[in-house]
Design a protein around this motif. Sequence first.
Motif, PDB file in Angstrom:
ATOM      1  N   UNK A  16       0.826  -1.203   0.000  1.00 15.27           N
ATOM      2  CA  UNK A  16       0.000   0.000   0.000  1.00 15.27           C
ATOM      3  C   UNK A  16       0.861   1.253   0.000  1.00 15.27           C
ATOM      4  N   UNK A  17       0.293   2.319  -0.534  1.00 16.63           N
ATOM      5  CA  UNK A  17       0.889   3.646  -0.479  1.00 16.63           C
ATOM      6  C   UNK A  17      -0.241   4.662  -0.354  1.00 16.63           C
ATOM      7  N   UNK A  18       0.084   5.810   0.212  1.00 15.60           N
ATOM      8  CA  UNK A  18      -0.862   6.919   0.216  1.00 15.60           C
ATOM      9  C   UNK A  18      -0.205   8.136  -0.418  1.00 15.60           C
ATOM     10  N   UNK A  19      -0.803   8.603  -1.482  1.00 18.57           N
ATOM     11  CA  UNK A  19      -0.336   9.816  -2.140  1.00 18.57           C
ATOM     12  C   UNK A  19      -1.070  11.013  -1.554  1.00 18.57           C
ATOM     13  N   UNK A  20      -0.368  12.133  -1.509  1.00 18.39           N
ATOM     14  CA  UNK A  20      -0.961  13.384  -1.065  1.00 18.39           C
ATOM     15  C   UNK A  20      -0.740  14.443  -2.139  1.00 18.39           C
ATOM     16  N   UNK A  21      -1.630  15.424  -2.150  1.00 18.26           N
ATOM     17  CA  UNK A  21      -1.498  16.535  -3.084  1.00 18.26           C
ATOM     18  C   UNK A  21      -1.940  17.797  -2.357  1.00 18.26           C
ATOM     19  N   UNK A  22      -0.985  18.639  -2.036  1.00 21.06           N
ATOM     20  CA  UNK A  22      -1.282  19.894  -1.354  1.00 21.06           C
ATOM     21  C   UNK A  22      -1.617  20.958  -2.393  1.00 21.06           C
ATOM     22  N   UNK A  23      -2.794  21.549  -2.253  1.00 15.87           N
ATOM     23  CA  UNK A  23      -3.276  22.525  -3.227  1.00 15.87           C
ATOM     24  C   UNK A  23      -3.253  23.922  -2.621  1.00 15.87           C
ATOM     25  N   UNK A  24      -2.836  24.888  -3.397  1.00 11.39           N
ATOM     26  CA  UNK A  24      -2.793  26.262  -2.908  1.00 11.39           C
ATOM     27  C   UNK A  24      -2.970  27.233  -4.063  1.00 11.39           C
ATOM     28  N   UNK A  25      -3.287  28.463  -3.733  1.00 12.21           N
ATOM     29  CA  UNK A  25      -3.324  29.512  -4.730  1.00 12.21           C
ATOM     30  C   UNK A  25      -4.710  29.967  -5.136  1.00 12.21           C
TER      31      UNK A  25
END
Length: 120
Positions: A16-25
């Motif tokens: 298993x893996x967990x991807x993250x995506x931090x969104x800004x702007x």
Amino acid sequence: VQLQASGGGLVQAGGSLRLSCAASGRSFRRSFMDWFRQAPGKEREFVSRIAWDSGNTYYAESVKGRFTISRDNAKNTLYLRMNSLKPEDTAVYYCAASRGPVGARSVDYWGQGTQVTVSS
């Protein structure tokens, strides 16, 4: 607008893996947040989508039942939990913000991609 993907790596099949995506702007209300992937020599393909406001989710058939997309509105962060990984899941994974139908042509903003490698 910035989408910063992270969490990729090397994992054995079944892991298993967990991807993250931090969104800004900007605000992502009334947007869809997507995950795409691109394997070497192949076209970029849709993986999963979540509606930012409602939380409704959509999955490609190839990942349904194994991957789970979610978001944390307070942190402006998108996630992709990937279980029961297979070697064919090996690809660069991209997060994206969209406002139209599922597909790369609807993407307004792309993240930079994170490599996922699944060994057999």
